[in-house]
Design an enzyme around this catalytic site. Structure first.
Site, PDB file in Angstrom:
ATOM      1  N   THR A  56      44.193 -55.708 -10.915  1.00 52.42           N
ATOM      2  CA  THR A  56      43.089 -56.504 -10.362  1.00 52.42           C
ATOM      3  C   THR A  56      42.744 -57.548 -11.406  1.00 52.42           C
ATOM      4  O   THR A  56      42.293 -57.225 -12.500  1.00 52.42           O
ATOM      5  CB  THR A  56      41.882 -55.620 -10.039  1.00 52.42           C
ATOM      6  N   LYS A 110      41.054 -58.846  -3.015  1.00 53.48           N
ATOM      7  CA  LYS A 110      40.565 -57.708  -3.807  1.00 53.48           C
ATOM      8  C   LYS A 110      39.136 -57.960  -4.278  1.00 53.48           C
ATOM      9  O   LYS A 110      38.301 -57.048  -4.246  1.00 53.48           O
ATOM     10  CB  LYS A 110      41.485 -57.465  -5.007  1.00 53.48           C
ATOM     11  N   LYS A 126      34.080 -55.213 -14.484  1.00 50.96           N
ATOM     12  CA  LYS A 126      35.150 -56.180 -14.747  1.00 50.96           C
ATOM     13  C   LYS A 126      35.528 -56.927 -13.468  1.00 50.96           C
ATOM     14  O   LYS A 126      35.597 -58.156 -13.449  1.00 50.96           O
ATOM     15  CB  LYS A 126      36.393 -55.453 -15.287  1.00 50.96           C
TER      16      LYS A 126
END
Lengths: 282, 282
Positions: free
Chosen positions: B95, B170, B238
């Site tokens: 990711t 995502k 994150k």
């Protein structure tokens, strides 16, 4: 049983119908009589006031609009508590305030009437299919006595605690909805403004870690251009306002409430909650 | 096929194992060699650098930690793109940022290498069960050629668009997670601080309109006193930081990011995301 049923809107109408089907003797009252006509045609007795609908009944069930309506039908002149007989049960299934539920409980107890707060989740579909979730507060012995009635209306019936606990649980449910709804709306706004195909994004994210009833059942309609109400913006705003009366500092749902309030001010409070997409100019 | 696999943490280790099971010839690299030992024991070839792991391979797959790690293994000295042969495929399943995915795509194209961004959802369980959702960006013809590889690793495999589209999808997924997670945490904090039994509230609200994977799969663990990570606070933070680099004004997930950042500062960034309950002193 002899049941008084007050409030025959979309939800209440379906619920009163199930009680008729189950063989109960139903009296109905609604502000707009025409919305009760189908029930009258099926044998329900029409009453001219909440008070009339409460006299000589074993159980009185209410599902009306706002807390002020609940207050009026229970505590107002010629209201339910003035007219219900000793030993009867009163059950408010409106989504309303926990404090009002406690006031009604106390006032009812002074009159030897058993009061439960029993708001529901599952919406019009749940009401029609008798698959509602019913969240009950009050005395547990009263809950146990009325469980057969609840089982006619719903599938997941949970006793949550003392008076007001049903309403508090409903508020928790609406708080969870607020977050899931906003998360799904923000996700698809992000996708669209980044040039993605929102349908392909829906295909990818609607079944995994981001999955929610709000995403698949509500926001998806908005992605398809349908803003008809399953559940109206103004009703979720009402419910979150009740929750926000609590002192507990919970910033996420309060921010969602601000966004919904803006939509109400923009004149789209009667659209479905998927209209939150429009807050972000989807 | 001859596959280079870079990053054999919890996710990557399971994924590389499936590729071995499917009969592919695997070379592996990981910063900590011991985490690749089980794969080496099963016949994977150990490499001393990302560059060595990329030479003479048909496909190079990466799943590392942070965007800076992705940048280093792809674009750094003796990195993937310097070493991969013309006509090979590189697939980043970390990711990471959409912009970095686009940079890698362009740099790869200059070298006649095919690049896809293909982050996943479904977590360690999805990796172990080969049931990941895989969100793919890049050229569609490249996607079609690699689909048999993706089908070894996941179930729901969606081509989302040009380079970076997998990463953008995502990000949308993580934004939806943020809202659903926060909504569920706030709901149970509200319930607990109002004196309700949170297990009874969970029984009532976890299957209806408020239902979400976050509520049932993640927050429930916290209600049971378990704050072990399924997905760590610092990793969701994150991912949301990557999403927040976009200019689009989406206040809900950014507020959740602030809350998660506070948890990191409090030293519990390695707990599971259900630790968001602790932000509210649950």
């Amino acid at each position: 049983m002899k049941i008084g049923f007050i409030g025959t809107g979309i939800m209440g109408n379906a619920m009163a119908g199930h009680l008729l089907d189950a063989g109960h003797e139903i009296a109905v009252y609604n502000r707009t009589k025409s919305k009760a006509q189908n029930l009258i045609d099926r044998g329900a007795k029409w009453c001219e006031s909440p008070g009339e609908c409460s006299r000589d009944r074993d159980v009185i069930i209410t599902i009306v609009g706002y807390p002020k309506d609940v207050e009026e039908v229970y505590l107002g002149a010629n209201g339910i508590l003035e007219n219900a007989r000793e030993g009867s049960f009163v059950v408010d299934m409106t989504t309303s305030s926990p404090e009002l539920a406690q006031r009604i409980f106390n006032e009812a107890r002074n009159r030897k009437i058993h009061a439960l707060d029993a708001p529901v989740t599952g919406g019009d579909t749940g009401a029609k299919n008798a698959s509602l979730t019913i969240l009950v507060g009050g005395d547990e012995s009263d809950f146990n006595q009325l469980k057969p009635i609840f089982e006619i209306l719903g599938k997941n019936i949970v006793y949550e605690g003392s008076a007001g606990a049903g309403q508090k649980t409903k508020a928790a449910n609406q708080i969870a909805i607020a977050g899931a709804l906003a998360g799904a709306c923000e996700a698809f706004v992000f996708a669209k403004k980044n040039g993605l195909d929102v349908q392909k994004v829906f295909d990818a994210i609607s079944t995994g870690s981001a999955a929610s009833t709000q995403m698949s059942g509500i926001v998806k309609r908005g992605l398809d251009g349908n803003f008809d109400p399953g559940f109206m913006v103004k009703h979720l705003a009402k419910d979150l306002r009740i929750a926000s009366e609590s002192e507990i500092d919970l910033p996420i749902f309060k921010l969602v409430l601000e966004e919904l309030t803006k939509l109400e001010q923009d004149g789209i409070g009667s659209e479905g909650t998927q209209a939150l997409l429009k807050f972000y100019k989807f």
